[in-house]
Design a protein around this motif. Structure first.
Motif, short mmCIF file in Angstrom:
data_model
loop_
_atom_site.label_atom_id
_atom_site.label_comp_id
_atom_site.label_asym_id
_atom_site.label_seq_id
_atom_site.Cartn_x
_atom_site.Cartn_y
_atom_site.Cartn_z
N LEU A 177 0.82 -1.21 0.00
CA LEU A 177 0.00 0.00 0.00
C LEU A 177 0.86 1.27 0.00
N GLY A 178 2.16 1.08 0.02
CA GLY A 178 3.05 2.23 -0.07
C GLY A 178 3.58 2.76 1.25
N HIS A 179 3.25 2.09 2.34
CA HIS A 179 3.72 2.57 3.64
C HIS A 179 5.21 2.30 3.78
N ARG A 180 5.93 3.28 4.34
CA ARG A 180 7.36 3.13 4.50
C ARG A 180 7.83 3.29 5.95
N ALA A 181 6.89 3.69 6.80
CA ALA A 181 7.23 3.84 8.22
C ALA A 181 6.06 3.36 9.08
N ILE A 182 6.34 2.37 9.93
CA ILE A 182 5.29 1.77 10.76
C ILE A 182 5.62 1.98 12.24
N ALA A 183 4.61 2.40 12.99
CA ALA A 183 4.81 2.52 14.44
C ALA A 183 4.13 1.34 15.13
N ARG A 206 1.47 10.69 20.25
CA ARG A 206 2.85 10.31 19.93
C ARG A 206 2.93 9.56 18.61
N ALA A 207 1.96 8.70 18.38
CA ALA A 207 1.98 7.92 17.15
C ALA A 207 1.85 8.84 15.93
N HIS A 208 0.97 9.79 16.05
CA HIS A 208 0.73 10.69 14.94
C HIS A 208 1.95 11.59 14.69
N ALA A 209 2.50 12.06 15.78
CA ALA A 209 3.66 12.94 15.69
C ALA A 209 4.87 12.23 15.08
N SER A 210 4.87 10.92 15.20
CA SER A 210 6.04 10.16 14.75
C SER A 210 6.20 10.17 13.24
N GLY A 211 5.16 10.53 12.55
CA GLY A 211 5.27 10.55 11.10
C GLY A 211 4.98 9.23 10.44
N ALA A 212 4.70 8.20 11.24
CA ALA A 212 4.35 6.91 10.67
C ALA A 212 3.02 7.03 9.93
N THR A 213 2.90 6.32 8.83
CA THR A 213 1.63 6.35 8.09
C THR A 213 0.77 5.15 8.45
N ALA A 214 1.37 4.21 9.19
CA ALA A 214 0.60 3.06 9.66
C ALA A 214 0.97 2.77 11.10
N VAL A 215 -0.03 2.45 11.90
CA VAL A 215 0.22 2.13 13.30
C VAL A 215 -0.31 0.73 13.59
N VAL A 216 0.55 -0.10 14.17
CA VAL A 216 0.14 -1.44 14.58
C VAL A 216 0.06 -1.43 16.09
N ALA A 217 -1.11 -1.76 16.62
CA ALA A 217 -1.28 -1.73 18.08
C ALA A 217 -1.15 -3.14 18.63
N TYR A 218 -0.73 -3.23 19.88
CA TYR A 218 -0.54 -4.50 20.56
C TYR A 218 -1.81 -5.35 20.58
N ASN A 219 -2.95 -4.70 20.70
CA ASN A 219 -4.20 -5.47 20.60
C ASN A 219 -5.33 -4.62 20.01
N ASP A 220 -6.45 -5.26 19.79
CA ASP A 220 -7.57 -4.58 19.14
C ASP A 220 -8.09 -3.41 19.96
#
Lengths: 343, 343
Positions: free
Chosen positions: B188-194, B242-256
């Motif tokens: 999908l083009g993501h290059r940075a994941i938090a 913090r996640a948003h500020a990080s510049g990541a375009t995708a965030v994976v969370a530990y759980n739902d």
DNA sequence: CTTCGCTTGTCAATCGGTTGCCAAACGAGC
DNA sequence: GCTCGTTTGGCAACCGATTGACAAGCGAAG
């Protein structure tokens, strides 16, 4: 020389698990096992000095009375059961949590049993666990009244959201919440409300419907019931077609799960919530997580769990009987799924 | 005249509850109680004819062996416990359901105990229930390794999503799902994941992070961890900034739950999911209910519950040991919360 | 017909507490 | 100093099952 005195061998009582027994305590404190039992369970029955000595020995050995051994002569297991139809129904989580807390606070263990929405399985499950528990909470029973009465003869029983003649129960009275709900919908201009009923065996579904009818009549709003339905996501989805066709501008579902299913089906059909259709649930267990978030009639489920266990304990004569009578009240929680009537 | 022969009075054995005992059966069948016990538990030990007679009598009296009385001499209670940190975590529902089913199928009763996310409370809870269960599943333990090892000496233990040296465990291997996830995001083009980490005490959170790092390295995608966080809705909400500020375009969370909290905070901040930000969860317990629905790494929680009980039973020598070894696999479920990278 | 060996059922001890009954110990009052 | 009444602790039975040891019963083999 006394060769009858062994050096360091077994005392004759073999140790099965690491757990200390009252015999160990008795030996350590230099008293009879029965004295230990009395010291720990019947305050004042033994002298303060002896009791002190025994308590210290018990603490030293990290003594925990074996519940099985204790249950045998007394017939009291210090265990309670909650029987639910479906563990995955979020409504039961709150109940279980409250029950668990109240039970463990009173020194009781809680057992959860699931009957998988089947009446016959429920009876079998109860037969299985009955001998090892002191009392049972029927949280979402699908059993007929007479069966519950039969069970109550053998075992202490409390029902949850179910009224059976002569059986103590904890009921969440839908009236306050429903009354506020109808007022809310009427204010938004809704003139026709559909109720998606739950399973035909669900006593509380009938009560909710009655409360809705009553409140609607007072406000001059039309209501009709669609159902019975399976109290699940799928059940809600399946009912959308009929609900939408009915011309109602607001739909009240038997529980949150059904309301969510309905919203999903609405979305798939291009019907906007709340612009085209207002949706309301019961129990208020998930509404907060969704978007649009779900307006729901909130009940204090944890409190219901707590109270049902308290009732059980009171019947068993186990704790301070602060007879907190009266039904549990409900209240409306307004969120995003309800809006002005499109008409 | 034999006035020692009473007409219809009590036989000497007083009836405490309505439950039939092996003595009743023995009397009815005209044999010794011990014969009854053997007939019912040791197939082949008594003649077919006698066994038949005894089984019939047992059925007639609706006999259920008293678990307490049985547990006393054998030390086996036919009860298993699942200890969870937090009953309201939807992840445990699936586990409990699977465990309950496997247990009841094997004739075991399941006890649920909650430790309320506290290590010390967890130890106390376990101490309380230990004497009355044969084995324990630690589903979401917050105990340190050495404590678990200590417990395992006294009681049969299986851990869930937690690896401790020498303790049998049931692990969901995040690698397959995470690998597919990273491929999906990269496509999908993501290059940075938090990665929003869970509690520091959570072993599985570390594993998920490692799998993510590994997969990201292979795909040439940048990843970084933000945490630890509370594994709840609130924890997810709090981490959004913090996640948003990080510049990541995708965030994976530990759980739902955390993923949902994050989505909520995003919505409140005017950040669109998935247009501005892609969000992914783990466990796949709620994703289906939301809108936008949540992409998640699915694990077969019910299967994990079933398998952990099977392991316990195998250790206890209770059932057919079909050693279903190997970790539980995971798979990616793609839903609406992931989309093309905005960059 | 006797003996051997196997099957089948009985006896009794045991698990770990609880509790009714009784006796020893103790203190008080005369 | 003696008696009486009250504590206090011990003995033993019991809850309902399991199980090792053993004896009775039985058929088959010699």
């Amino acid at each position: 020389m006394t060769d009858a005195a062994p050096t360091g061998e077994i005392t004759g009582r073999r140790r099965r698990s690491g757990a200390a027994t009252i015999y160990d305590i008795a030996e350590l404190a230099g008293v009879n096992p029965s004295t230990v039992s009395r010291a720990l369970n019947q305050p004042g029955r033994v002298s303060a000095k002896t009791e002190e000595k025994i308590r210290k020995a018990a603490a030293d050995l990290n003594f925990h009375a074996n519940p099985m051994a204790r249950a045998l002569p007394t017939g009291r297991t210090h265990t309670l059961a909650v029987v639910v139809a479906d563990i995955t129904n979020p409504m039961v989580f709150g109940v279980i949590r409250g029950a668990e807390r109240a039970a463990s606070q009173a020194g009781f263990t809680l057992v959860i049993a699931e009957s998988q929405e089947s009446g016959s399985l429920e009876a079998g499950t109860i037969d299985n666990i009955a001998p090892s528990v002191d009392g049972i909470v029927l949280a979402t029973s699908r059993l007929p009244d007479e069966e519950i009465l039969r069970l109550a003869q053998r075992k202490t029983i409390v029902t949850l959201n179910r009224e059976v003649d002569g059986i103590p129960s904890v009921i969440s009275d839908p009236a306050p919440g429903v009354s506020a709900l109808v007022a809310h919908l009427a204010d938004l201009g809704h003139r026709a409300i559909a109720y998606l009923g739950g399973p035909s065996r669900s006593w509380i579904s009938g009560r909710r419907w009655e409360a809705l009818m009553h409140a609607a009549r007072e406000r001059g709003v039309a209501v009709f019931e669609i159902g019975p339905n399976s109290p699940t996501l799928t059940g809600g989805e399946a009912a959308f077609e009929r609900a939408h066709a009915s011309g109602a501008t607001a739909v009240v579902a038997y529980n949150d799960l059904m309301a969510i299913g309905l919203m999903r089906a609405a979305k798939a059909a291009g019907v906007s919530v709340p612009d085209d259709l207002s949706v309301v649930g019961f129990d208020d267990v998930l509404g907060d997580l969704l978007s649009p978030s779900l307006t729901s009639v909130h009940a204090d489920l944890t409190g219901m769990g707590t109270r049902s266990v308290a009732r059980l304990l009171a019947q068993l004569g186990a704790n301070g009987s602060h007879e907190d009578a009266g039904p549990i009240t409900t209240e409306l929680v307004i969120r995003e799924s309800t809006g002005p009537s499109p008409r």
